[in-house]
Design an enzyme around this catalytic site. Structure first.
Site, PDB file in Angstrom:
ATOM      1  N   GLU A 261      14.140  -1.774   3.613  1.00 29.25           N
ATOM      2  CA  GLU A 261      15.172  -2.913   3.568  1.00 29.25           C
ATOM      3  C   GLU A 261      15.702  -3.243   2.124  1.00 29.25           C
ATOM      4  OE1 GLU A 261      16.990  -3.430   6.559  1.00 29.25           O
ATOM      5  OE2 GLU A 261      15.664  -2.822   7.861  1.00 29.25           O
ATOM      6  N   CYS A 295      21.206 -10.031   0.318  1.00 34.37           N
ATOM      7  CA  CYS A 295      21.280  -8.573   0.209  1.00 34.37           C
ATOM      8  C   CYS A 295      22.737  -8.491   0.517  1.00 34.37           C
ATOM      9  CB  CYS A 295      19.997  -7.956   1.118  1.00 34.37           C
ATOM     10  SG  CYS A 295      20.086  -8.501   2.680  1.00 34.37           S
TER      11      CYS A 295
HETATM   12  P1  NAD Z   1      11.395  -7.361  -5.292  1.00 36.07           P
HETATM   13  O1  NAD Z   1      11.664  -5.951  -5.249  1.00 36.07           O
HETATM   14  O2  NAD Z   1      11.362  -7.596  -6.672  1.00 36.07           O
HETATM   15  O3  NAD Z   1      10.267  -7.860  -4.741  1.00 36.07           O
HETATM   16  C1  NAD Z   1      10.269  -7.727  -3.145  1.00 36.07           C
HETATM   17  C2  NAD Z   1       8.779  -7.521  -2.647  1.00 36.07           C
HETATM   18  O4  NAD Z   1       8.375  -6.282  -3.123  1.00 36.07           O
HETATM   19  C3  NAD Z   1       8.015  -8.756  -3.380  1.00 36.07           C
HETATM   20  O5  NAD Z   1       6.881  -9.145  -2.273  1.00 36.07           O
HETATM   21  C4  NAD Z   1       7.075  -7.878  -4.415  1.00 36.07           C
HETATM   22  O6  NAD Z   1       5.916  -8.430  -4.748  1.00 36.07           O
HETATM   23  C5  NAD Z   1       7.070  -6.598  -3.890  1.00 36.07           C
HETATM   24  N1  NAD Z   1       7.031  -5.705  -4.814  1.00 36.07           N
HETATM   25  C6  NAD Z   1       7.601  -5.341  -5.987  1.00 36.07           C
HETATM   26  N2  NAD Z   1       7.388  -4.340  -6.578  1.00 36.07           N
HETATM   27  C7  NAD Z   1       6.508  -3.605  -5.996  1.00 36.07           C
HETATM   28  C8  NAD Z   1       6.082  -2.322  -5.880  1.00 36.07           C
HETATM   29  N3  NAD Z   1       6.117  -1.393  -7.052  1.00 36.07           N
HETATM   30  N4  NAD Z   1       5.143  -1.961  -5.116  1.00 36.07           N
HETATM   31  C9  NAD Z   1       5.074  -2.731  -4.034  1.00 36.07           C
HETATM   32  N5  NAD Z   1       5.562  -3.887  -3.690  1.00 36.07           N
HETATM   33  C10 NAD Z   1       6.210  -4.328  -4.676  1.00 36.07           C
HETATM   34  O7  NAD Z   1      12.818  -7.941  -4.746  1.00 36.07           O
HETATM   35  P2  NAD Z   1      13.348  -9.550  -4.771  1.00 36.07           P
HETATM   36  O8  NAD Z   1      13.794  -9.887  -6.101  1.00 36.07           O
HETATM   37  O9  NAD Z   1      11.966 -10.567  -4.275  1.00 36.07           O
HETATM   38  O10 NAD Z   1      14.513  -9.679  -3.907  1.00 36.07           O
HETATM   39  C11 NAD Z   1      15.712  -9.208  -4.178  1.00 36.07           C
HETATM   40  C12 NAD Z   1      16.023  -8.070  -3.614  1.00 36.07           C
HETATM   41  O11 NAD Z   1      15.598  -7.834  -2.333  1.00 36.07           O
HETATM   42  C13 NAD Z   1      17.602  -7.385  -3.752  1.00 36.07           C
HETATM   43  O12 NAD Z   1      17.724  -6.153  -4.121  1.00 36.07           O
HETATM   44  C14 NAD Z   1      18.092  -7.783  -2.474  1.00 36.07           C
HETATM   45  O13 NAD Z   1      19.275  -6.992  -2.017  1.00 36.07           O
HETATM   46  C15 NAD Z   1      16.946  -7.109  -1.589  1.00 36.07           C
HETATM   47  N6  NAD Z   1      16.940  -7.600  -0.066  1.00 36.07           N
HETATM   48  C16 NAD Z   1      17.206  -6.732   0.873  1.00 36.07           C
HETATM   49  C17 NAD Z   1      17.183  -7.231   2.254  1.00 36.07           C
HETATM   50  C18 NAD Z   1      17.562  -6.193   3.177  1.00 36.07           C
HETATM   51  O14 NAD Z   1      17.320  -6.437   4.474  1.00 36.07           O
HETATM   52  N7  NAD Z   1      18.290  -4.939   2.790  1.00 36.07           N
HETATM   53  C19 NAD Z   1      16.942  -8.355   2.462  1.00 36.07           C
HETATM   54  C20 NAD Z   1      16.644  -9.265   1.274  1.00 36.07           C
HETATM   55  C21 NAD Z   1      16.551  -8.844   0.201  1.00 36.07           C
END
Ligand code: NAD
Length: 505
Positions: A261, A295
């Site tokens: 997601e 998102c």
């Molecule tokens: P992020 O990608 O920085 O982090 C999300 C999660 O992934 C965190 O728990 C982080 O620790 C983990 N993470 C980061 N890099 C990783 C890696 N290389 N390997 C494993 N885990 C890793 O995102 P964010 O800044 O917390 O959230 C914003 C983003 O999330 C936006 O792009 C938004 O669109 C997206 N989002 C999508 C949905 C959806 O349902 N499509 C819902 C909410 C947020």
């Protein structure tokens, strides 16, 4: 806030590893959680170390062996009780979500309500995990399919929905007979500890505390550990496209399953026959709500050229009314961004606007004199098709308004970005609406009519196409992703007929 934290069991340094029991020794590293509202530290969580991670996963595997034997409606009863417990703490949890993420109180509470709603949904689902029955081509044979739980479901969540996304996954996963291993965002671990503790306490009453596990990390390490761990057959990951690529690669190497997601870049189309009152209200909430950090936030308005000026001027008038400030105060519609990196990304995008041929018609500034340096103006940009910025998801309240000559061009522009999460159209013309919804219309996972792109209900399957990752969570038949399908063939006759009429003698 201190009272709320302590009533949710979050005083001092909260533990960050929960398996069959709370693991408090191990890592000495702590995560300081600062509220974006005023930059003040609101709590601390101990980061789960390597040994704690091992304990939590082996506990989860052990708990799964028993949990899968509990009849699904009984598992539903546990989830029903969790829904009730969340109701009891909704106001406190809503405040915590707001304090930790900076979203306004109504949205913080709304997020907890979403967790309650999905618990209710999962209770009903616990009596409906059905398979199909097919007619066998072989005499005296029966064929049917059934669904079994998968095991440990890894759940990696983003900062902006620190409660709901876990609930979408874990409530459904639980009634399906799985256990959940949650790795929350390092930016919102307090909400995670509070939500997970409520679920654990209820499950403990039934002897299954470890159905809801949690490991708090600081950065991508623990997420990558989960992605690489063969004991975790499915990893649901919510966050940026960059994170999704990294998780998909690691899980893919071991041929595990993912539910991704990821980022959105959502557009709404405005046709000349649209109801402008709805257009303004829908876009305002979609673009400014959660300070543009959903998102599903509206990032692009594709306005028919005959109404483009009207759309811009009515949005500017509406933006002027938006009260920006402390999201815990009544009347505030927009709080801060999550951290200084998000403000930098906002600034960088604003700087690029004129260079790429755009024109800022409202906003564009970081606000001085606020309780923290994370408050920005919601921004409206007159943009042109083809600007590189339009293909990117800047996680901030920047809205690009692009004129289009007709519906065909609007659909092309809607679809020409890498992401494919949500989309919408404002029109009272049935042909426009049906074309937008047709196979040659929007290519997104969500397509709305006469509303914005954000604010999904839990009853539908949620997720998007292309770089958004293709996953589906929450309602409809998303439960199937948390189960394995088994096709069963039963011979109740006295002969051994073979499929396709093969004779083997
Ligand atoms: P992020 O990608 O920085 O982090 C999300 C999660 O992934 C965190 O728990 C982080 O620790 C983990 N993470 C980061 N890099 C990783 C890696 N290389 N390997 C494993 N885990 C890793 O995102 P964010 O800044 O917390 O959230 C914003 C983003 O999330 C936006 O792009 C938004 O669109 C997206 N989002 C999508 C949905 C959806 O349902 N499509 C819902 C909410 C947020």
């Amino acid at each position: 806030m201190r009272d709320i934290l302590s009533s949710l069991g979050l005083q001092g340094v909260s533990p960050g590893a929960f398996g069959k029991s709370v693991l408090s020794s191990g890592s000495s590293s702590e995560l300081a959680v600062k509220s974006p509202i005023n930059g003040e530290e609101i709590g601390r969580v101990r980061v789960a170390g390597g040994e704690e991670y091992e304990r939590v996963v082996s506990d989860s595997v052990e708990v799964f062996r028993e949990w899968r034997k509990v009849p699904a409606p009984e598992r539903g009863e546990v989830v029903r009780r969790i829904g009730l417990a969340l109701r009891d703490s909704k106001a406190k949890l809503g405040r915590l979500v707001s304090a930790e993420t900076g979203k306004i109180l109504a949205e913080g509470e709304g997020e907890v309500q979403e967790a309650i709603d999905i618990a209710d949904f999962a209770v009903g689902l616990s009596r409906q995990l059905y398979g199909l029955t097919m007619h066998s081509e072989r005499r005296n044979h029966r064929m049917y399919e059934q669904w079994h739980p998968l095991g440990v479901v890894g759940v990696i969540t983003a900062f902006n929905f620190p409660a709901a996304v876990w609930a979408w996954n874990s409530m459904i996963a639980a009634v399906c007979g799985n256990v959940t291993l949650w790795k929350p965002s390092e930016l919102a671990p307090l909400t995670a500890v509070a939500m997970n503790s409520i679920a654990r306490e209820v499950a403990k009453g039934y002897g299954f505390e470890g159905v809801f596990s949690l490991v708090v990390g600081n950065g991508p390490d623990l997420g990558q550990k989960i992605a690489a761990d063969r004991r975790v057959p499915v990893v649901s990951a919510t966050g940026s496209c960059r994170m999704g690529r990294a998780v998909a690669k690691t899980v893919g190497e071991r041929l595990g399953r993912t539910i991704l997601e990821l980022g959105g870049n959502n557009a709404t189309i405005v046709m000349p026959d649209a109801d402008m009152k709805l257009v303004t209200a829908g876009i305002l909430f979609g673009a400014v709500g959660t300070a543009g950090q959903r998102c599903t936030s509206i990032r692009r308005v594709l306005a028919h050229e005959s109404v483009c000026n009207e759309v811009v001027s009515s949005l500017v008038a509406a933006y002027k009314q938006v009260r920006i400030g402390n999201p815990l105060e009544k009347g505030t519609l927009m709080g801060p961004l999550i951290h200084s990196g998000a403000v930098d990304a906002y600034r960088a995008a604003i700087t690029r606007v004129p260079k790429e041929g755009g024109d800022i018609v409202y906003g564009g500034n970081v606000l001085p004199g606020m309780p923290s340096a994370l408050y920005v103006e919601p921004t409206i940009v007159r943009a042109k098709r083809g600007m590189p910025l339009l293909a990117e998801e800047t996680f901030a309240p920047i809205l690009y308004v692009v004129p289009v000559k007709d519906l065909a061009e609007a659909i092309e522009v809607n679809n020409e970005v890498p992401q494919g999460l949500s989309s919408s159209i404002f029109s009272r013309n049935m042909q426009n609406v049906e074309r937008f919804l047709s196979a040659s219309g929007s290519d997104c996972g969500i397509a709305n009519v006469n509303m914005g792109t954000s604010g999904a209900e839990i009853g539908g399957a949620f997720g998007g196409e292309k770089d958004t990752g293709g996953g589906r969570e929450s309602g409809s038949d998303s439960w199937r992703q948390y189960m394995r399908r088994q096709t069963c063939n039963i011979n109740y006759g006295d002969d051994m007929p073979l499929a396709q009429g093969v004779v083997f003698s």
